[in-house]
Every structure is written in structure tokens, then in C-alpha cells.
Design a protein around this motif. Structure first.
Motif, short mmCIF file in Angstrom:
data_model
loop_
_atom_site.label_atom_id
_atom_site.label_comp_id
_atom_site.label_asym_id
_atom_site.label_seq_id
_atom_site.Cartn_x
_atom_site.Cartn_y
_atom_site.Cartn_z
N GLU A 163 3.61 -8.07 -4.39
CA GLU A 163 4.17 -7.06 -3.73
C GLU A 163 5.17 -6.05 -4.51
OE1 GLU A 163 4.27 -7.47 0.47
OE2 GLU A 163 6.11 -6.60 0.49
N ASN A 164 4.93 -4.80 -4.62
CA ASN A 164 5.99 -4.17 -5.55
C ASN A 164 7.09 -3.71 -4.58
OD1 ASN A 164 4.30 -3.73 -7.66
ND2 ASN A 164 2.94 -2.31 -6.62
N SER A 198 10.20 -0.91 -3.69
CA SER A 198 9.98 0.63 -3.62
C SER A 198 10.69 1.18 -4.65
CB SER A 198 10.41 1.00 -2.57
OG SER A 198 11.96 1.08 -2.40
N SER A 199 10.04 2.23 -5.28
CA SER A 199 10.85 2.93 -6.51
C SER A 199 12.39 3.12 -6.05
CB SER A 199 10.16 4.11 -6.88
OG SER A 199 10.06 5.01 -6.01
N HIS A 200 12.72 3.51 -4.73
CA HIS A 200 13.98 3.69 -4.49
C HIS A 200 14.99 2.84 -4.82
CE1 HIS A 200 17.06 5.41 -1.88
NE2 HIS A 200 17.20 4.24 -1.25
N GLU A 220 3.33 0.20 -10.99
CA GLU A 220 2.71 1.43 -10.26
C GLU A 220 3.60 2.87 -10.94
OE1 GLU A 220 0.80 1.99 -8.11
OE2 GLU A 220 0.31 -0.27 -7.28
N ASP A 233 5.04 5.22 -9.65
CA ASP A 233 6.37 5.78 -9.20
C ASP A 233 7.62 4.79 -9.78
OD1 ASP A 233 5.16 7.49 -7.67
OD2 ASP A 233 5.51 6.19 -5.88
#
Ligand SMILES: Nc1ncnc2c1ncn2[C@@H]1O[C@H](COP(=O)(O)OP(=O)(O)OP(=O)(O)O)[C@@H](O)[C@H]1O
Ligand SMILES: Cc1ncc(CO)c(N)n1
Length: 270
Positions: free
Chosen positions: A51-52, A54-56, A81, A83
């Protein structure tokens, strides 16, 4: 105390990824910090799920560290990914740390895709030029350059192509050769060869992560690139020689041995 930051994925069995990096930093007497980019459900037999993050949150973790703490060296591992790659590259451009070691992680030893194939070109464009040294294994060098590697000459061709693609310095690792492993360093002028005897063990989970974070540790202490790689090769050799038969599959490298045998690693040179 010198510091190093790993920007990478978590490996639940702790042989590779963030966990291997932090153990390596600790064994070198470096204060280690982490930005987690993905959580993998993984053991010595394989990767079950990813599970990636989030880029934030990746950006916020990087901000949290750089706005507070001096970072002597950064190691980049799994970024799966587009992002996330863009977030990491833009933050590293903003903070411009002195040393960046990029391990362009693509496929785990057990064969799981850790980089989305669509993201490869962004990784090349955004991160190769930012990095002090890039450390692909043979397969990763093949994917990046499109050059099929069957010999030392092919490794050298691939090194040259990596520099044409924007790398400052490249170290192509020969762990996946069928012969004794030889790693080749190229800075655009000279080739340097790091030769070693193959250690016959199935327990090589995390060798790439361990090597790149050992290089980052040595750069953090102030060693030049060639000496950093020489020291890191000594470290990975000891860590593979004493690797652990933990689990039923590919067991992890061993950092304990190095801590006790290599107390002098804690020196800083500048
Ligand atoms: N069996 C071995 N004996 C001695 N040295 C090895 C062996 N396997 C790997 N190495 C060394 O370990 C380092 C990591 O190389 P390798 O090619 O295994 O990286 P990697 O494939 O990126 O690792 P990973 O699969 O953990 O991502 C290199 O310096 C390589 O020469
Ligand atoms: C999280 C993670 N990063 C890197 C590797 C190296 O292959 C791995 N197996 N897992």
C-alpha cells in the motif's frame, strides 16, 4: 552526531527497505531517520501486498525533518508511483541535501514489482540528475538503459549510458552475475572496480538496501565517494557472510556482527 535519512518502503520482515536502512545507519554510528513511501506486507518468501503512502504525507514527512534537523545524507529506495517520485524530487530540490544515494528499486529478490512500470521514465528524468550516486543492480541498469548486460563490457556500456541519461556517478552492482560479484563505478572519466568473492548463501534479502545505506552513512561521515563505496563493500560482505537463516525463504543480512566487530566505524573524518 551525523545524520542520515532514508526515503523508502517498509519491509515487515525488516530484511530490506526502511528497516534495513535504519539498522545500517545505527551500525555506522549515524542517527537514522525515515520517510516511509509505502508499506509492504513481506517476508523471506515474498511480497504479499503493497500500500502506497499518499504523496501529500510523503511531502509532509520530508518537510518535518528538513525544517528541524540537519541531514548529512539521504538514501532513496522504493518509490512506486509517479506522484511519490515527483513529491520526493521537488522536496529534494527545495532542500538540496549534500549527499543523495539513489537505489532505483524495481523488483524484489522474490520477483515482485516494487516500481510501477509507468513510473520508470519519471524516476529517470526527475531523480537521476539530483543524485550524488545511483546504485542499480544489473536488472535495473538494463531496464533504465535498455542495454542487455551479459559481461563486464556490457556493464561498462550501461554505466556510460547512465551518465548520458543524467547520472553524475553510477555504481552498477554485480550481485546478480553468475560469476564472483563485481561492482563497477563510473564518474564520466574513470571506471573503478570493486571485486569480491561470491559468498555462497541463499540469505541475501536486503543486500541492495544495506549497500546503499552503508554508502550514505559513509558520505554522511565525510568520506569521498570512492572510499565510501570501499567501506560499504566491506560492510555488506560481513553482513552477507553472517546472514541469517530466519524464515523459510531468502533470509536477511546481519548487522549485529558489524556493530561489534567494526566499532571503529563510529569515527567521523571531518
Ligand atoms: N552472494 C554474494 N556474495 C558477495 N557479495 C554479494 C553477493 N550478493 C550480492 N553481493 C553484493 O551485495 C551488493 C548488493 O548487490 P545486489 O546486486 O545483490 O543488489 P540488489 O539486487 O539491488 O539487492 P536487492 O535484491 O536487495 O534489491 C553488491 O555490492 C554485490 O556485489
Ligand atoms: C520495501 C522494500 N524495499 C526494497 C526492497 C529490495 O528489493 C524490498 N524487498 N522491499
Amino acid at each position: 552526531m551525523r545524520t542520515a535519512l532514508t526515503i523508502a518502503g517498509s519491509d515487515s520482515c525488516a530484511g530490506a527497505g526502511i528497516q534495513a536502512d535504519l539498522k545500517t545507519f545505527y551500525a555506522h554510528g549515524i542517527y537514522g531517520m525515515s520517510v516511509i513511501t509505502a508499506v509492504t506486507a513481506q517476508n523471506t518468501k515474498g511480497v504479499m501486498a503493497v500500500e502506497n503512502i499518499s504523496s501529500h504525507i510523503v511531502e509532509k514527512q520530508i518537510d518535518a525533518i528538513f525544517c528541524d534537523i540537519k541531514v548529512d545524507s539521504v538514501k532513496i529506495g522504493m518509490l512506486s508511483e509517479i506522484d511519490i517520485i515527483k513529491a520526493v524530487s521537488s522536496k529534494l530540490r527545495q532542500y538540496s541535501p549534500k549527499n543523495i544515494v539513489l537505489d532505483p528499486v524495481m523488483i524484489s529478490k522474490s520477483g515482485y514489482n516494487l516500481l510501477n512500470p509507468d513510473a520508470k521514465d519519471v524516476l529517470i528524468k526527475e531523480l537521476l540528475p539530483l543524485s550524488t550516486v545511483v546504485t542499480p543492480n544489473i536488472l535495473e541498469a538494463q531496464v533504465i538503459t535498455g542495454i542487455n548486460i551479459k559481461s563486464i563490457d556490457d556493464m561498462k556500456k550501461s554505466c556510460k549510458a547512465m551518465l548520458e541519461m543524467g547520472c553524475k556517478i553510477v555504481l552498477i552492482k554485480g550481485g546478480h552475475l553468475s560469476t564472483d560479484p563485481i561492482d563497477i563505478l563510473f564518474d564520466g572519466e574513470d571506471f573503478k572496480y570493486f571485486e569480491g568473492k561470491r559468498i555462497h548463501t541463499k540469505n541475501t534479502h536486503g543486500t541492495g538496501c544495506t549497500l546503499s545505506s552503508a554508502i550514505a552513512s559513509n558520505l554522511a561521515k565525510g568520506y569521498a565517494i570512492e572510499k565510501s563505496i570501499k567501506n560499504a563493500k566491506e560492510y555488506i560482505n560481513v553482513a552477507i557472510q553472517n546472514s541469517l537463516s530466519i524464515g523459510e525463504g531468502i533470509g536477511p543480512t546481519n548487522h549485529f556482527y558489524s556493530i561489534y566487530e567494526k566499532c571503529n566505524m563510529i569515527e567521523e573524518i571531518d
